[in-house]
Design a protein around this motif. Sequence first.
Motif, mmCIF file in Angstrom:
data_model
loop_
_atom_site.group_PDB
_atom_site.id
_atom_site.type_symbol
_atom_site.label_atom_id
_atom_site.label_comp_id
_atom_site.label_asym_id
_atom_site.label_seq_id
_atom_site.Cartn_x
_atom_site.Cartn_y
_atom_site.Cartn_z
ATOM 1 N N CYS A 30 3.616 -9.284 -2.584
ATOM 2 C CA CYS A 30 4.902 -8.886 -3.147
ATOM 3 C C CYS A 30 5.866 -8.537 -2.015
ATOM 4 N N TYR A 31 7.122 -8.292 -2.388
ATOM 5 C CA TYR A 31 8.155 -7.960 -1.403
ATOM 6 C C TYR A 31 8.565 -6.488 -1.481
ATOM 7 N N CYS A 32 8.437 -5.892 -2.645
ATOM 8 C CA CYS A 32 8.725 -4.469 -2.827
ATOM 9 C C CYS A 32 7.552 -3.841 -3.585
ATOM 10 N N TYR A 33 7.325 -2.543 -3.353
ATOM 11 C CA TYR A 33 6.253 -1.846 -4.058
ATOM 12 C C TYR A 33 6.854 -0.741 -4.920
ATOM 13 N N GLN A 34 6.619 -0.836 -6.229
ATOM 14 C CA GLN A 34 7.087 0.177 -7.173
ATOM 15 C C GLN A 34 6.018 1.254 -7.320
ATOM 16 N N ILE A 35 6.390 2.508 -7.052
ATOM 17 C CA ILE A 35 5.452 3.621 -7.189
ATOM 18 C C ILE A 35 5.297 3.969 -8.665
ATOM 19 N N PHE A 36 4.071 3.871 -9.167
ATOM 20 C CA PHE A 36 3.732 4.278 -10.532
ATOM 21 C C PHE A 36 2.777 5.462 -10.452
ATOM 22 N N MET A 37 3.058 6.490 -11.207
ATOM 23 C CA MET A 37 2.172 7.654 -11.212
ATOM 24 C C MET A 37 2.494 8.524 -12.416
ATOM 25 N N ASP A 38 1.490 9.288 -12.840
ATOM 26 C CA ASP A 38 1.708 10.268 -13.891
ATOM 27 C C ASP A 38 2.414 11.476 -13.297
ATOM 28 N N LYS A 39 3.100 12.212 -14.149
ATOM 29 C CA LYS A 39 3.779 13.420 -13.706
ATOM 30 C C LYS A 39 2.762 14.407 -13.146
ATOM 31 N N GLN A 40 2.961 14.837 -11.913
ATOM 32 C CA GLN A 40 2.055 15.780 -11.259
ATOM 33 C C GLN A 40 2.696 17.167 -11.281
ATOM 34 N N GLU A 41 2.100 18.085 -12.017
ATOM 35 C CA GLU A 41 2.699 19.414 -12.163
ATOM 36 C C GLU A 41 2.772 20.166 -10.836
ATOM 37 N N ASP A 42 1.825 19.879 -9.934
ATOM 38 C CA ASP A 42 1.815 20.610 -8.668
ATOM 39 C C ASP A 42 2.757 19.984 -7.647
ATOM 40 N N LEU A 43 3.352 18.834 -7.955
ATOM 41 C CA LEU A 43 4.304 18.219 -7.042
ATOM 42 C C LEU A 43 5.718 18.499 -7.544
ATOM 43 N N VAL A 44 6.271 19.630 -7.143
ATOM 44 C CA VAL A 44 7.607 20.003 -7.584
ATOM 45 C C VAL A 44 8.650 19.270 -6.758
ATOM 46 N N VAL A 45 8.533 19.354 -5.440
ATOM 47 C CA VAL A 45 9.407 18.619 -4.522
ATOM 48 C C VAL A 45 8.499 17.833 -3.586
ATOM 49 N N PRO A 46 8.059 16.643 -3.984
ATOM 50 C CA PRO A 46 7.127 15.876 -3.149
ATOM 51 C C PRO A 46 7.848 15.179 -2.010
ATOM 52 N N ASN A 47 7.077 14.782 -0.995
ATOM 53 C CA ASN A 47 7.633 13.890 0.018
ATOM 54 C C ASN A 47 7.119 12.475 -0.259
ATOM 55 N N VAL A 48 7.674 11.509 0.443
ATOM 56 C CA VAL A 48 7.312 10.108 0.180
ATOM 57 C C VAL A 48 5.836 9.866 0.473
ATOM 58 N N GLN A 49 5.282 10.524 1.514
ATOM 59 C CA GLN A 49 3.874 10.355 1.855
ATOM 60 C C GLN A 49 2.983 10.709 0.658
ATOM 61 N N GLN A 50 3.287 11.819 0.003
ATOM 62 C CA GLN A 50 2.478 12.247 -1.145
ATOM 63 C C GLN A 50 2.593 11.257 -2.304
ATOM 64 N N LEU A 51 3.789 10.770 -2.564
ATOM 65 C CA LEU A 51 3.982 9.845 -3.677
ATOM 66 C C LEU A 51 3.230 8.538 -3.447
ATOM 67 N N VAL A 52 3.265 8.024 -2.230
ATOM 68 C CA VAL A 52 2.565 6.774 -1.929
ATOM 69 C C VAL A 52 1.055 6.971 -2.081
ATOM 70 N N GLU A 53 0.529 8.074 -1.564
ATOM 71 C CA GLU A 53 -0.908 8.327 -1.658
ATOM 72 C C GLU A 53 -1.356 8.467 -3.115
ATOM 73 N N HIS A 54 -0.593 9.214 -3.919
ATOM 74 C CA HIS A 54 -0.944 9.361 -5.329
ATOM 75 C C HIS A 54 -0.918 8.003 -6.046
ATOM 76 N N SER A 55 0.087 7.213 -5.758
ATOM 77 C CA SER A 55 0.221 5.919 -6.428
ATOM 78 C C SER A 55 -0.904 4.966 -6.039
ATOM 79 N N PHE A 56 -1.218 4.893 -4.754
ATOM 80 C CA PHE A 56 -2.293 4.008 -4.300
ATOM 81 C C PHE A 56 -3.637 4.448 -4.864
ATOM 82 N N LEU A 57 -3.864 5.755 -4.895
ATOM 83 C CA LEU A 57 -5.151 6.246 -5.377
ATOM 84 C C LEU A 57 -5.306 6.002 -6.875
ATOM 85 N N SER A 58 -4.247 6.263 -7.647
ATOM 86 C CA SER A 58 -4.350 6.090 -9.098
ATOM 87 C C SER A 58 -4.509 4.626 -9.482
ATOM 88 N N SER A 59 -3.993 3.714 -8.673
ATOM 89 C CA SER A 59 -4.114 2.282 -8.961
ATOM 90 C C SER A 59 -5.244 1.620 -8.187
#
Length: 725
Positions: free
Chosen positions: A480-509
Amino acid sequence: MEQDGSVVTLDAEILQPLPDKMADYLSAISNIHERLNCFLDRHVLDAAMNAKQGQQVFVELDHQTFSGTICYIGKVHRSPLPSGLCPVYFGVELQGDGEGKGHCDGTYNGTEYFKCKKDCGLFLPCNKLQFVSAPEKGMAKQEGNPDAVGASPVKVGDTIGFYLDDAFMRGIAMDVFKEEKTWMVKVCPEEEGSEDVFRVIPMDSVVKEELLSPGFEVDADSGIQDQPKRKRSESAEDLESKSPSLDVNSVVRINLDKGNSVTGTICWIGCLPENRQKMAGVELDEDKGVSDGELQGVRYFTCPPKRGLFVRLESCQPDMRFQSISHTSPESTELSGLDAPAVLSNSPPLRDDVAVNVLEGRMKGIQGHCNSCYMDAALFSLFSCTSVLDSMLFKPSLPPDGHVQNILRDKIVNPLRQKGFVAASNVMDLRHQLTEKGECSSFATSEKDPEEFLNLIMHHILGIEPLLKLQSGRLKEQECYCYQIFMDKQEDLVVPNVQQLVEHSFLSSDLKLVEIPSCFILQMPRFGKEYKMFSKIIPSLELDITDLLLDSPRECFVCGAVATQECSACFKDKMFADTGLKQYCDSCCTQAHSHYQRKAHQLTKLHIPEEFCRVSRLGSLRVPREKLELFAVLCIETSHYVSFVKYGPEKENWMFFDSMADRHGDEDGFNIPTVTLCPEVAKYLEMPVATLAMQQPRDMEGVAKRLFCDAYMYMYQSKKMALYK
């Protein structure tokens, strides 16, 4: 599966292809069982896909059936679904006993799609309608009145005279249609204000131009003038030679009446049946037209509803915003920069002080025009201060696509890097080319998403190698050319950084990168342009992808030795750090999972390259970290895209670009793009997360709020891999 990201295995023989148009009609049906039934029983679906505005339908409401008329066909929201689908709904006006049983007057969520009486309008998917079989629109007219088509006394584009409140007026015929048993003409009077543009008049009450008094001539640009008519001996060729040279894709202005004009792009030129005058089919920049490119049952071009207009070619004048210096004043040209030839000498990207000197200021960057902000922001981000995708500019291309590459390189990137400015006309050239190359007919006028533009130009036109290669479990590799981050709402991630979002998305998928990407483009988790999963996202200036790589050596997050086991359950364990995937060496894995709460965790054995194992046995060898560098962020607020670009190594080295930051003049004016420095971003990057979370967006300095609150797409690069790509 798009709903939950799961993977299933199906017998290929039970699958059926689903064309894009059919998918858009089906996606409007919310009940998945009804959607499948509609797909399997093609009668309703085929009727819906062939339906036209003005067609009669039956609607079932509260176990009663009422008649209605289709007044609108299309989407009823501003952006497509996350899957890229644009659900098609039918706007229906209820009639007879159904009047008053609707829910609206043709307006939905503040946007007017058609006009009808109060509580007579409905928006419905195709499966809620019974389509009445009827002849084609043009055929129906011919049967009702043989003179209406072909030999009709009035045709679209004709100048006509008529009486209105005992006053004689003139205007242009915009549409000819039948209302019950009476033929009507939709007229744009040439002497009325902008508040009341169109009039609907019986055809028996209008007179064609050649039957008007010979002492007057209707000028398409300035209304009625007292002057002799042109001599009949002047040929059409003579008249054409006196008019500006216009062709398909010309950007034009059409004066409809006194003080009221519209702009658009010519999509078709030719003669209509039984009409010797050369006509132009124009896609307007605004919803001020009368069709979608179809006239009297014949399609001449395709555009969104209410954007199409058929007028005489001589009524079109070149849009002065796109003319050369000879047609504009020196002051106007200096401001607008519209006379912008191609720059053939190639230039490197701009960095540090050079970037500031060339790019900062008003009338800098890429000039916006007619919903172009998605493309302006993407191009500025990708090419102003980085060379990571310069392969798009120089990769050998096939002759049909070489023109697109030449425009991109010589009329956009090179002028941007050398002069710090790209004229709107240059971008419009690219948009016209994309309209011709792509399946979408509205790249030149309508708002799109950046990923739609990037996929089209990278994959379908220039054919560059996919930027990302991904693998889920042991399934087939995906590109692919772009990666769309998909993840469930994480209650403990109030103000996440991009590193956290990518890790959560890769792990869940259960995803891994097959190789280090030279350019990693990330779309943030959001639904369309309105809904944001997180109120703020912290940009990670560096994105560590070491633990996201497939079959790459990784280190134990406890002791730093070579890891042999990975545990996804430990990633969510609040006892550990909130960033970084959790992998262990054998001894640390045994110790961590001796705790009773972690004994049930399922472990995944990691593959360690044999070459790395041999070297690591010889001594203490640390696992190398692979990190990507953030170079740009696209943001969106109220459907307008802007971009932030990192032009230097310091935390303060940020610049903000808006292609439509200001405007010179009204309808006849032009947008003023602006690039400003925004060092205030560094202040918020250094804040503790708790402090940043408490910051009210309205109180944040400068434009920092837009970077932290409106992020749509992050762009990372690997300078090491860019050397080989």
